[in-house]
Design a protein around this motif. Structure first.
Motif, PDB file in Angstrom:
ATOM      1  N   ALA A  43      -2.581   3.548   6.414  1.00 18.78           N
ATOM      2  CA  ALA A  43      -3.334   2.330   6.105  1.00 18.78           C
ATOM      3  C   ALA A  43      -2.813   1.122   6.870  1.00 18.78           C
ATOM      4  CB  ALA A  43      -3.278   2.047   4.603  1.00 18.78           C
ATOM      5  N   ARG A  44      -1.622   1.210   7.425  1.00 23.79           N
ATOM      6  CA  ARG A  44      -1.038   0.070   8.138  1.00 23.79           C
ATOM      7  C   ARG A  44      -1.446   0.018   9.615  1.00 23.79           C
ATOM      8  NH1 ARG A  44       5.164  -0.859   9.295  1.00 23.79           N
ATOM      9  NH2 ARG A  44       5.158  -3.077   9.760  1.00 23.79           N
ATOM     10  N   CYS A  45      -1.548   1.212  10.266  1.00 25.87           N
ATOM     11  CA  CYS A  45      -1.869   1.213  11.705  1.00 25.87           C
ATOM     12  C   CYS A  45      -3.069   2.082  12.074  1.00 25.87           C
ATOM     13  CB  CYS A  45      -0.647   1.621  12.529  1.00 25.87           C
ATOM     14  SG  CYS A  45      -0.194   3.367  12.404  1.00 25.87           S
ATOM     15  N   GLY A  46      -3.624   2.817  11.111  1.00 25.83           N
ATOM     16  CA  GLY A  46      -4.795   3.634  11.386  1.00 25.83           C
ATOM     17  C   GLY A  46      -4.512   4.959  12.057  1.00 25.83           C
ATOM     18  N   SER A  47      -3.246   5.348  12.170  1.00 24.91           N
ATOM     19  CA  SER A  47      -2.918   6.622  12.813  1.00 24.91           C
ATOM     20  C   SER A  47      -3.364   7.800  11.951  1.00 24.91           C
ATOM     21  CB  SER A  47      -1.411   6.718  13.063  1.00 24.91           C
ATOM     22  OG  SER A  47      -1.027   5.850  14.105  1.00 24.91           O
ATOM     23  N   HIS A  48      -3.885   8.831  12.613  1.00 28.98           N
ATOM     24  CA  HIS A  48      -4.309  10.057  11.944  1.00 28.98           C
ATOM     25  C   HIS A  48      -3.071  10.815  11.469  1.00 28.98           C
ATOM     26  CE1 HIS A  48      -6.532  13.770  11.194  1.00 28.98           C
ATOM     27  NE2 HIS A  48      -5.595  14.407  11.890  1.00 28.98           N
ATOM     28  N   LEU A  49      -3.101  11.238  10.206  1.00 28.62           N
ATOM     29  CA  LEU A  49      -1.987  11.983   9.622  1.00 28.62           C
ATOM     30  C   LEU A  49      -2.346  13.437   9.345  1.00 28.62           C
ATOM     31  CD1 LEU A  49      -0.947   9.256   7.017  1.00 28.62           C
ATOM     32  CD2 LEU A  49       0.025   9.624   9.304  1.00 28.62           C
ATOM     33  N   GLY A  50      -3.562  13.666   8.897  1.00 28.02           N
ATOM     34  CA  GLY A  50      -3.995  15.010   8.526  1.00 28.02           C
ATOM     35  C   GLY A  50      -5.210  14.916   7.624  1.00 28.02           C
TER      36      GLY A  50
ATOM     37  N   TYR B  27       9.166  10.163   4.248  1.00 27.12           N
ATOM     38  CA  TYR B  27       8.394  10.445   5.456  1.00 27.12           C
ATOM     39  C   TYR B  27       7.643   9.178   5.840  1.00 27.12           C
ATOM     40  CZ  TYR B  27       9.430  15.352   4.701  1.00 27.12           C
ATOM     41  OH  TYR B  27      10.076  16.553   4.553  1.00 27.12           O
ATOM     42  N   ASN B  28       7.975   8.645   7.015  1.00 19.66           N
ATOM     43  CA  ASN B  28       7.378   7.409   7.513  1.00 19.66           C
ATOM     44  C   ASN B  28       6.405   7.706   8.643  1.00 19.66           C
ATOM     45  OD1 ASN B  28       9.077   5.637   5.891  1.00 19.66           O
ATOM     46  ND2 ASN B  28      10.735   6.288   7.214  1.00 19.66           N
ATOM     47  N   CYS B  29       5.435   6.823   8.823  1.00 18.17           N
ATOM     48  CA  CYS B  29       4.468   6.955   9.914  1.00 18.17           C
ATOM     49  C   CYS B  29       5.193   6.892  11.253  1.00 18.17           C
ATOM     50  CB  CYS B  29       3.433   5.835   9.816  1.00 18.17           C
ATOM     51  SG  CYS B  29       2.231   5.848  11.165  1.00 18.17           S
ATOM     52  N   ARG B  30       4.920   7.850  12.125  1.00 14.03           N
ATOM     53  CA  ARG B  30       5.533   7.866  13.448  1.00 14.03           C
ATOM     54  C   ARG B  30       4.978   6.740  14.321  1.00 14.03           C
ATOM     55  NH1 ARG B  30       8.347  12.670  16.217  1.00 14.03           N
ATOM     56  NH2 ARG B  30       8.142  13.511  14.129  1.00 14.03           N
ATOM     57  N   GLY B  31       3.807   6.238  13.979  1.00 12.96           N
ATOM     58  CA  GLY B  31       3.208   5.162  14.766  1.00 12.96           C
ATOM     59  C   GLY B  31       3.733   3.778  14.433  1.00 12.96           C
ATOM     60  N   CYS B  32       4.025   3.529  13.148  1.00 11.39           N
ATOM     61  CA  CYS B  32       4.408   2.162  12.763  1.00 11.39           C
ATOM     62  C   CYS B  32       5.586   2.077  11.798  1.00 11.39           C
ATOM     63  CB  CYS B  32       3.215   1.422  12.166  1.00 11.39           C
ATOM     64  SG  CYS B  32       2.740   1.991  10.511  1.00 11.39           S
ATOM     65  N   GLY B  33       6.062   3.209  11.286  1.00 13.48           N
ATOM     66  CA  GLY B  33       7.209   3.199  10.393  1.00 13.48           C
ATOM     67  C   GLY B  33       6.900   3.001   8.917  1.00 13.48           C
ATOM     68  N   ALA B  34       5.630   2.869   8.546  1.00 14.93           N
ATOM     69  CA  ALA B  34       5.275   2.663   7.133  1.00 14.93           C
ATOM     70  C   ALA B  34       5.684   3.872   6.299  1.00 14.93           C
ATOM     71  CB  ALA B  34       3.772   2.425   7.000  1.00 14.93           C
ATOM     72  N   GLU B  35       6.160   3.619   5.087  1.00  9.72           N
ATOM     73  CA  GLU B  35       6.507   4.701   4.165  1.00  9.72           C
ATOM     74  C   GLU B  35       5.216   5.348   3.667  1.00  9.72           C
ATOM     75  OE1 GLU B  35       8.323   5.205  -0.274  1.00  9.72           O
ATOM     76  OE2 GLU B  35       9.451   3.887   1.082  1.00  9.72           O
ATOM     77  N   LEU B  36       5.108   6.657   3.852  1.00  7.37           N
ATOM     78  CA  LEU B  36       3.879   7.367   3.492  1.00  7.37           C
ATOM     79  C   LEU B  36       4.063   8.378   2.365  1.00  7.37           C
ATOM     80  CD1 LEU B  36       2.606   8.043   7.115  1.00  7.37           C
ATOM     81  CD2 LEU B  36       1.822   6.263   5.541  1.00  7.37           C
TER      82      LEU B  36
ATOM     83  N   MET C  23     -12.146  -0.816  10.666  1.00 11.61           N
ATOM     84  CA  MET C  23     -11.348  -1.580   9.726  1.00 11.61           C
ATOM     85  C   MET C  23     -10.151  -2.187  10.446  1.00 11.61           C
ATOM     86  SD  MET C  23      -9.294  -0.104   6.462  1.00 11.61           S
ATOM     87  CE  MET C  23      -8.221  -1.201   5.595  1.00 11.61           C
ATOM     88  N   PRO C  24      -9.898  -3.459  10.250  1.00  5.59           N
ATOM     89  CA  PRO C  24      -8.715  -4.047  10.884  1.00  5.59           C
ATOM     90  C   PRO C  24      -7.443  -3.578  10.171  1.00  5.59           C
ATOM     91  CG  PRO C  24      -9.899  -5.700   9.597  1.00  5.59           C
ATOM     92  CD  PRO C  24     -10.689  -4.432   9.534  1.00  5.59           C
ATOM     93  N   TYR C  25      -6.429  -3.294  10.958  1.00  4.65           N
ATOM     94  CA  TYR C  25      -5.148  -2.841  10.425  1.00  4.65           C
ATOM     95  C   TYR C  25      -4.097  -3.915  10.650  1.00  4.65           C
ATOM     96  CZ  TYR C  25      -7.377   1.718  10.281  1.00  4.65           C
ATOM     97  OH  TYR C  25      -8.236   2.748  10.013  1.00  4.65           O
TER      98      TYR C  25
ATOM     99  N   ALA D  76      -0.761   3.220   0.771  1.00  9.01           N
ATOM    100  CA  ALA D  76      -0.104   3.594   2.022  1.00  9.01           C
ATOM    101  C   ALA D  76      -1.021   4.374   2.951  1.00  9.01           C
ATOM    102  CB  ALA D  76       1.155   4.410   1.741  1.00  9.01           C
ATOM    103  N   VAL D  77      -2.024   5.040   2.365  1.00 11.23           N
ATOM    104  CA  VAL D  77      -2.934   5.853   3.170  1.00 11.23           C
ATOM    105  C   VAL D  77      -4.372   5.408   2.977  1.00 11.23           C
ATOM    106  CG1 VAL D  77      -1.406   7.869   3.193  1.00 11.23           C
ATOM    107  CG2 VAL D  77      -3.147   7.660   1.407  1.00 11.23           C
ATOM    108  N   GLU D  78      -5.158   5.709   3.982  1.00  8.32           N
ATOM    109  CA  GLU D  78      -6.597   5.438   3.970  1.00  8.32           C
ATOM    110  C   GLU D  78      -7.290   6.795   4.032  1.00  8.32           C
ATOM    111  OE1 GLU D  78      -9.629   2.809   6.697  1.00  8.32           O
ATOM    112  OE2 GLU D  78      -7.941   3.768   7.711  1.00  8.32           O
TER     113      GLU D  78
END
Length: 135
Positions: free
Chosen positions: A98-105, A46-55, A1-3, A79-81
């Protein structure tokens, strides 16, 4: 999926420390009860450490005693995928930014916690950064 945020792996490696990279980009997991936000009660976002998106927001954080910060709902459903994860010999639901595809948990349902959603978003501390609310 493109982010919305796409970076070459070399850039991710340069921007994240090795532990952050292992969790966010390789779907690793930090050890239970070691993350900086496991026990915090600080009010904030709590924001994504990869891109700063509010999660996630602190008002949805709850004590699950599982060893990782737990939330019963993301800040916004977009905000999440959520993806099926069969990597550990069982079916789980992976949570990614959902913004950068980083794994959260992972998110779990039906565990009987007294929360409005009956969900537990089990999130690695290293995947997020807490922005404390203004006092």
């Amino acid at each position: 999926m493109p982010y919305e945020i796409e970076k070459p792996e070399e850039q991710w490696r340069a921007e994240l420390d090795p532990d952050e990279y292992r969790v966010l980009r390789e779907a690793g997991t930090e050890a239970a009860f070691t993350g900086e936000y496991n026990d915090t009660k600080t009010t904030g976002v709590y924001n994504c450490r990869g891109c700063g998106a509010e999660l996630f927001r602190s008002d949805t954080k709850f004590e699950s005693h599982c060893g990782w910060p737990s939330f019963y709902d993301p800040a916004d459903t977009d905000a999440v995928e959520l993806l099926e994860d069969r990597s550990m010999g069982t079916v789980r639901t992976e949570v990614r930014c959902a913004r950068c595809g980083s794994h959260l948990g992972h998110v779990f349902e039906g565990e009987g916690y007294a929360t409005p959603t009956d969900q537990r978003y089990c999130i690695n501390s290293i995947s997020v950064r807490l922005a404390p609310a203004d006092s």
